[in-house]
Every structure is written in structure tokens, then in C-alpha cells.
Design a protein around this motif. Sequence first.
Motif, PDB file in Angstrom:
ATOM      1  N   LEU A 143      30.317  41.059  54.555  1.00  0.00           N
ATOM      2  CA  LEU A 143      31.277  40.160  55.211  1.00  0.00           C
ATOM      3  C   LEU A 143      32.524  39.972  54.338  1.00  0.00           C
ATOM      4  CD1 LEU A 143      32.143  38.175  57.391  1.00  0.00           C
ATOM      5  CD2 LEU A 143      30.656  36.437  56.349  1.00  0.00           C
ATOM      6  N   PHE A 144      32.313  39.720  53.040  1.00  0.00           N
ATOM      7  CA  PHE A 144      33.457  39.598  52.124  1.00  0.00           C
ATOM      8  C   PHE A 144      34.287  40.886  52.109  1.00  0.00           C
ATOM      9  CE2 PHE A 144      30.929  36.204  49.850  1.00  0.00           C
ATOM     10  CZ  PHE A 144      31.869  35.193  50.000  1.00  0.00           C
ATOM     11  N   ARG A 145      33.585  42.010  52.010  1.00  0.00           N
ATOM     12  CA  ARG A 145      34.291  43.305  51.946  1.00  0.00           C
ATOM     13  C   ARG A 145      35.063  43.569  53.237  1.00  0.00           C
ATOM     14  NH1 ARG A 145      29.865  44.411  48.345  1.00  0.00           N
ATOM     15  NH2 ARG A 145      28.384  44.564  50.063  1.00  0.00           N
ATOM     16  N   TRP A 146      34.501  43.190  54.382  1.00  0.00           N
ATOM     17  CA  TRP A 146      35.171  43.372  55.672  1.00  0.00           C
ATOM     18  C   TRP A 146      36.481  42.589  55.699  1.00  0.00           C
ATOM     19  CZ3 TRP A 146      36.818  40.830  60.112  1.00  0.00           C
ATOM     20  CH2 TRP A 146      36.957  41.610  61.272  1.00  0.00           C
ATOM     21  N   LEU A 147      36.472  41.449  55.025  1.00  0.00           N
ATOM     22  CA  LEU A 147      37.663  40.590  54.963  1.00  0.00           C
ATOM     23  C   LEU A 147      38.655  41.034  53.886  1.00  0.00           C
ATOM     24  CD1 LEU A 147      35.885  37.150  55.466  1.00  0.00           C
ATOM     25  CD2 LEU A 147      37.715  38.048  56.932  1.00  0.00           C
ATOM     26  N   GLY A 148      38.316  42.113  53.184  1.00  0.00           N
ATOM     27  CA  GLY A 148      39.266  42.663  52.215  1.00  0.00           C
ATOM     28  C   GLY A 148      39.116  42.148  50.803  1.00  0.00           C
ATOM     29  N   LEU A 149      37.982  41.492  50.512  1.00  0.00           N
ATOM     30  CA  LEU A 149      37.744  40.992  49.156  1.00  0.00           C
ATOM     31  C   LEU A 149      36.736  41.886  48.442  1.00  0.00           C
ATOM     32  CD1 LEU A 149      37.419  37.122  49.686  1.00  0.00           C
ATOM     33  CD2 LEU A 149      39.456  38.431  49.099  1.00  0.00           C
ATOM     34  N   SER A 150      36.882  42.013  47.125  1.00  0.00           N
ATOM     35  CA  SER A 150      35.925  42.798  46.340  1.00  0.00           C
ATOM     36  C   SER A 150      34.770  41.897  45.907  1.00  0.00           C
ATOM     37  CB  SER A 150      36.606  43.412  45.120  1.00  0.00           C
ATOM     38  OG  SER A 150      37.266  42.412  44.369  1.00  0.00           O
ATOM     39  N   VAL A 151      33.565  42.464  45.895  1.00  0.00           N
ATOM     40  CA  VAL A 151      32.356  41.702  45.563  1.00  0.00           C
ATOM     41  C   VAL A 151      31.608  42.427  44.447  1.00  0.00           C
ATOM     42  CG1 VAL A 151      30.212  40.692  46.447  1.00  0.00           C
ATOM     43  CG2 VAL A 151      32.173  40.980  47.969  1.00  0.00           C
ATOM     44  N   ASP A 161      31.521  47.611  29.677  1.00  0.00           N
ATOM     45  CA  ASP A 161      32.582  48.155  30.541  1.00  0.00           C
ATOM     46  C   ASP A 161      32.289  47.877  32.013  1.00  0.00           C
ATOM     47  OD1 ASP A 161      33.992  49.110  28.381  1.00  0.00           O
ATOM     48  OD2 ASP A 161      33.114  51.126  28.472  1.00  0.00           O
ATOM     49  N   GLU A 162      31.024  48.008  32.393  1.00  0.00           N
ATOM     50  CA  GLU A 162      30.651  47.743  33.792  1.00  0.00           C
ATOM     51  C   GLU A 162      30.815  46.261  34.118  1.00  0.00           C
ATOM     52  OE1 GLU A 162      27.258  51.186  34.586  1.00  0.00           O
ATOM     53  OE2 GLU A 162      26.735  49.410  33.404  1.00  0.00           O
ATOM     54  N   LYS A 163      30.433  45.409  33.168  1.00  0.00           N
ATOM     55  CA  LYS A 163      30.604  43.968  33.386  1.00  0.00           C
ATOM     56  C   LYS A 163      32.077  43.604  33.549  1.00  0.00           C
ATOM     57  CE  LYS A 163      26.548  41.848  31.219  1.00  0.00           C
ATOM     58  NZ  LYS A 163      26.271  40.785  32.173  1.00  0.00           N
ATOM     59  N   ARG A 164      32.924  44.233  32.747  1.00  0.00           N
ATOM     60  CA  ARG A 164      34.357  43.953  32.821  1.00  0.00           C
ATOM     61  C   ARG A 164      34.890  44.244  34.221  1.00  0.00           C
ATOM     62  NH1 ARG A 164      35.531  46.932  28.904  1.00  0.00           N
ATOM     63  NH2 ARG A 164      34.671  45.472  27.391  1.00  0.00           N
ATOM     64  N   GLU A 165      34.420  45.325  34.808  1.00  0.00           N
ATOM     65  CA  GLU A 165      34.842  45.685  36.168  1.00  0.00           C
ATOM     66  C   GLU A 165      34.313  44.672  37.188  1.00  0.00           C
ATOM     67  OE1 GLU A 165      37.095  48.057  37.053  1.00  0.00           O
ATOM     68  OE2 GLU A 165      37.299  48.104  34.871  1.00  0.00           O
ATOM     69  N   VAL A 166      33.058  44.233  36.990  1.00  0.00           N
ATOM     70  CA  VAL A 166      32.474  43.238  37.899  1.00  0.00           C
ATOM     71  C   VAL A 166      33.290  41.948  37.866  1.00  0.00           C
ATOM     72  CG1 VAL A 166      30.483  41.695  38.230  1.00  0.00           C
ATOM     73  CG2 VAL A 166      30.113  44.138  37.877  1.00  0.00           C
ATOM     74  N   VAL A 196      34.651  40.564  28.411  1.00  0.00           N
ATOM     75  CA  VAL A 196      34.313  40.954  29.792  1.00  0.00           C
ATOM     76  C   VAL A 196      34.715  39.898  30.815  1.00  0.00           C
ATOM     77  CG1 VAL A 196      32.412  42.424  29.016  1.00  0.00           C
ATOM     78  CG2 VAL A 196      31.918  40.075  29.703  1.00  0.00           C
ATOM     79  N   GLN A 197      34.601  38.619  30.471  1.00  0.00           N
ATOM     80  CA  GLN A 197      34.879  37.564  31.452  1.00  0.00           C
ATOM     81  C   GLN A 197      36.373  37.289  31.588  1.00  0.00           C
ATOM     82  OE1 GLN A 197      32.734  33.960  30.514  1.00  0.00           O
ATOM     83  NE2 GLN A 197      30.988  34.525  31.795  1.00  0.00           N
ATOM     84  N   ARG A 198      36.740  36.872  32.797  1.00  0.00           N
ATOM     85  CA  ARG A 198      38.079  36.303  32.976  1.00  0.00           C
ATOM     86  C   ARG A 198      37.952  34.789  32.815  1.00  0.00           C
ATOM     87  NH1 ARG A 198      40.973  37.859  38.313  1.00  0.00           N
ATOM     88  NH2 ARG A 198      38.963  37.527  39.328  1.00  0.00           N
TER      89      ARG A 198
END
Length: 828
Positions: A143-151, A161-166, A196-198
Amino acid sequence: MIILFRFLDSNKRVLKKLEKLALDVLALEDEYKQLSDEELQAKTEVFKKRLETESLDDLLVEAFATVREASTRVLKMTPFKVQVMGAVAIHQGNIAEMKTGEGKTLTAVMPAYLNALSGLGVHIVTVNDYLARREAEGEIGDLFRWLGLSVGMNHRELSADEKREVYKCDVIYSTNNELGFDYLRDHMVVYKEKIVQRNLNFAIIDEVDSILIDEARTPLIISGGERNTAELYKHANYFVIRLKDEEDYEIDIKTKSITLTEEGIRKAEAHFNLENLYDVNHVVLLHHINNALRANYIMEKDVDYVVQDGKVVIVDAFTGRLMHGRQFSEGLHQALEAKEAVEIKKETTTLATITFQNFFRMYSKLSGMTGTAKTEEEEFREIYNMDVVVIPTNMPVVRIDDNDLIFASIEAKYKALAEEITRRYKLGQPQLIGTVSIESSELLSRLLKKNGVKHDVLNAKQHEREAEIVANAGQKFAVTIATNMAGRGTDIKLGEGVVELGGLAVIGTERHESRRIDNQLRGRSGRQGDPGYSRFFLSADDDLLRRFGSDRFKRMIEMVNGKGDNKDAPLDFKMFSKLVLRAQRQIEGNNYDRRKTVLQYDEVLKKQRDIIYQQRTDVLFKDTIEESIDQMIFATIERIVFQHKGNFEEMSKAIHNFFGPKLVDLGILKTENDQYQYLIDIYQRDKAHKKELVGEKVFNDFLKSITLRVVDTHWVQHIDAMSELRQAVRLQSYGQNNPFREYQEVGFSMFESMVLNIQSDVTRYVLRAEVRQNTERVQVAKPVSTYSGKEDENTKRKPVTKSDTIGRNDPCPCGSGKKYKHCHGRNG
């Protein structure tokens, strides 16, 4: 009674406002139905653009209406009015109390979508990885992805590196543990690119009572493992005891400090096979040598400490009493153990720690949802600044909640439980049996096997099969024995023909010490207007009743039943249920006080942690830290001059220790009127010379490397020292002292001392270390395990991953780059 009416009025007023906004959202339903998929999906970018001039509150009605229509199309589910009301409460930074089966998961999508439009990220926090994965990778994520948001889904197995992308995703699903550990690990890295975190923007916590209340006494701990540094202490001690007074070391009587002379430094470099003892890579070794010096030549046996039963015990300088349980900080205790040839305690290096209370309070906005929170509203408001809003159910609750049955003995209770469950099983009615402990669930399981009742047992172990079993617990003939908390977050839907049998029957085998958890269990039944049944079976031997006068309960039951054949008959009088309720309230109050105490103590460490973490952040992110290094060095020089004013011999020793033998002309220093300014000028000239040799960038990297190494070395030791202090001050209460005040005062003094030591060490390294072209930053200690350490000292800490110890072929902790056996493992 007046307070109760005030609460009802208050909740009513809040609900009126929420309902008004919800009706505004529902009013857009027909209009949004006319939009094409493309037009509806385009709303996301339109909203983002509007945020340049409008607030999130301005967009709320339209954003929620967009999610409702998108959910209808993607999930074939349209959020009810009450779900929209819950979503508004969550967006406003409060807790939405919504009964089981009211659709909390879908409710969270609306505030998550709205807040994610800002681009700052939304964290949806779940109690286990299974639930996080289910939402992120399932229909809700779609549902989030359909609305154009990344999950994204954050879990332990991901690389940095993978966590940073998440963490770059708009919406992140994660457990509370993993978010906390990522925060701590981010404040241990030595390059900003490794973070990794914002920013901690907005968190929606599912099962918020479980995470912020039940786990509030469980600090998160990152450990470097138990380090086998005993040999390093022994080798440092072996070196130090062969030094000669005056020739190799100098003692400052006034400050009770001790340092190596130039000859002592030369001997250390020869003994440990080093080129430069003050090289940034030898911080750990030098620290051990300094501790060994203090242990042997400053600390006096039977004055500062005694050796008793093979242990070093501190002597209180003021009272002369032995301070059992206390430990000298920063490795000095281990150095004394090496000196006295007793067993050297393994250093359990706690690299970083934080409580959930303090971690989640760092979010700009915090909210949550659960089926049970109102009983803890005072705590949520006082500690987290969140109100609890009780959202009405979509359909009336028709579940039958019978009075508790109270038995005189535990045997009578379990016999009646087995008979009741068997009777309902033969009818085909599904049953969920809630137990407080693993032992009681296994005892009941044995009884049911004898009666031929097929059943599943869940002992609160979080795994995927748990959710699957709980999801099927509403089918005919299903009997599920589970600890009260098992299966939270998973709906129990009724199978065919179950409504006619009275719906799901929930049977509690005893009352939990928290009413909230009993309510959570009871709420598994009767979802969305379904029929249901609940009842608790108690005995005077239950833990809860034993704590509040088991004998009194037994006597009261005997008075009613007598001692004949009727003695095992249960009571279901409301009076007894009220006594149980009173006991629960008293325990809840005690537990709240204990959680407040944990927070109170952690607040002391939090203030210190904030200062250290800010210092690390400045080092990582500022282009240059030259100004802050200057301030440290100016303060250290001022301290040297001030402490030794009038005693030039002592001052010259201290100057030599910091500046080395070549930089300062002691003859000129002695005749200078402004000795402080003279030393500052020397430092400035030395700094300019080093910068000219290697360039601005390399010199700045050199400063950053030194600062991080020194700060981290001292901070790691300080955390352990504060932990030891906390254990020790508990004994203060026996002496009519206030343990918290003692912890505050001593902790503050220890922190001030650490700050001065950081300044001194940074000064010494900047002045004496050689600047290299390839200065690489190295972590003082790398985390090898993460665990939630129980605040209760009787509870064992359980590592999530295996701790490492130093083996003969591992790199030596002194930082020389050599293997341990070649550097310090000569004898072992």
C-alpha cells in the motif's frame, strides 16, 4: 469519583474533536472514488510540494482520504471512522487505545503516510521481527509503495551498508531493540560515512505498553565481550615494579599523580618493543602502564585498600570501613589485583548502553497504539508526554466477561480448569488459555493430554509459528495454551460455525500482576462485534495472592465453603475479585516506582552521554576541530601552571611530561612573568610546524584520530565505573544515606575527572605524537555482542551473539598491530 468524571469528560471532548476530523475525511470518499489510479497516486507529489508552504496538519484530511481510497483499491479494505479517529490521535503524538481486532495495523498507515511526506522518515516499531517483516514485505508495504513511498525492514542480519539504505526509506519497520542498538553503534563509529541512522523524526510504536512499560526496566547494552586482559595487567605490573624511583618516574604529591620520566619512557619502549610509547596506537597499553604505576607507587595497601579472601576491597577514606561491592574505576582495580597477585577480574566492557525510556524520548514526535494503555496513562503522560485516547469500537463488544473463580488450593484450580476446557472442547468451541508462566502452561498441557484434548502450547517464544498458531486459534476444536503476552499483533478470526458456539473462549489460569496484561488476554476474544467469553481461574496459592495474604484468602474461602466435601468448590463473589484488583493496583504502583527509579538513575548518565556523543558528532562532522583542541590544550596548560605555582621543580616535571624534553626551554620558562602565555606560544609554534610538514588536512585527521581514541577509551571505562557505582550506592540506604544523591554527586565528580583526563591525554598526544600521512582512525573496542541487560541484579544478562575473548593469535589490544602472543603473550 470526581476524578473519574473529569477523565470521562476529557476523553469525550477529545473524541468529539477526533470525530469531527474523521467525518471530514469520510466526506471526501465519493470525490476520491472518481479519481483514476494515476491521479490518486499523483497526490503524494502534490502533498510534498504543498508542504513547502503548508503544515502537516493542513494536509491531514486530504492525506488520510487518499490513504482510505488507496487501501480500498489495493487491500480491498476501507478504514472505518473509528480507525481514522485513531489515526488522528497517533498523528497528534498520543496513544490510540483500540481493542483487539479493530485494525490498528491499517490505522497506523494514515499517520505514517502523512508524516513521511516531510522526507524525514517514519519508524513503525513492532515487538518482533516477524511482525515487522509481515507488514514491510506484505500488503501494508504494498500500500505504501503504491502511494509512491519507499518501505524498508530493519533487522539484525543486515550489514551496515544495507542498514544505511533501509534508513533512507520513507517508512521503516523495525523492532525497538534494533533501533536502539543502531543508535548506540552509530555513536561508536570513527567515520561519519559509517553512520546508518538518520534523524529520529517520528515513531509509531505498536503494542506501545509492551515496549515502553514492560521493557522499560531493561537497558540496551552493547558489549565488547569479556576481555581476557589479565595478562596485559600482569605485563604492565611486571614492567613497573622494576622501575627505579626518581630515575624512571615522578610523583606529584599534591595531585597524587604519577608519570614516567624520559628514562622511564625509554625503558617502556625498549621493554614493549615500541618506537614511540605516545603513538596514538598505544593508548590502551599506556593506560595499563599508568594504572600499574598508580597501583604500585600511589595506592597503599591497608590504607586505600585491603586484600581479603583473595579480593581487593576498597577502604572508605572518610570512615575507614570496607566498601564491599565497590570497584576502583578505569582499570585501577585490576591493576591492584595484578600488584597483589590475586585473581584479576575479567573486564566486562560495556561499550554503550541506553534505556528505552531515554531512547524513544529523543524522537521529535512519539506516538503509539495498543489495546490496553489506560491503566498506565499517568506513566505515559509523565515520562513520555503522551496522552492515552480510548477509541470506541467499530461495533459494540458483546463478549461475556464472567467473574473470577477463586479456589482454596492450586490442585483444585487445575482440576477445575482441565474439566472446563475438556467440556468446551467436546462442544467444538475454540479456546485460548492464558498462563503466567512456562511451568503452569506445561502442567496444564499434561492434564489436557490425559483428558485426550488436542492442543498447541506457546511459551512466549517469538517465532513465526507463534503468529500462525494464534491466527488459527479461532477454528473449531482449537485449544491454544499461551503465556498471556503471546501472539500480540495477530488477529484471531473465528472459523465457520464458531459464532453459534459462543465465539472464542478465553480462560486465564491466574491473574497477572498487571491488569493491563489481563485485559490484553481478555481482548483476544469478541473482536468486531463477535460473540466471546472470558473468565479467570484463581487459587489462594497463586503468586499474586500469596504476596497479599494467601492464608487470609484461604480462611475466607473455608468460612464460606466449610471443610467438608464442598471445600474445593470455587467462589465467584465480586468482593473477592475486588481484593484481587486492589492487589494488582498496589503492585502496578510499585513497578511504576521502580521504572521511575531506573529512569532517574539513567538521567544522570544521559546528561553525560549527551555531552560525549555531541563531542563525537562534532569530531565526525566538523571540517576542522582545531578550535576545540586548542581549548583543551589551553585548559590543560592553565591547570599545570596554576597547580604548580611557586614550585618550579614540580612544574618543570609536569611540563616535561606533556611537552617532552625538547620543546620547552626550562631556563627561559623560569624567568618568564607569564608562564602560561609562554607555553601557549610554544604550542602554537609546534602546531604550525606540524601543519607545515604534513598539510592542513592530514593534521586535522591526526587531531580527529587522537580525540576519538582518547574520548572512547575513557568513556567505555566510565560507563563501567558508573555501573559499579550504582551497585555500590544501593548499600548506602542501609546507612541512612540517600543512594540516588550519592550516585549523582559521585557520578558528577567522576565525570568531571574523566573530562580532565581526556583533556590531559589529548594534550599529551598532540604535543608528543608524530603526525603521519596515513593516520587511520581505529575503534577502541569493537562491539561483539548486543543484549538487553536486566536492571535487576539477580537477572543474568543474555548475549544475543557470542562474546569474543583475546586469543594468542588475535591482534594485541595495545594497538601495536602485532599478534597478542608476540607482543604481550610471552609467557602464555
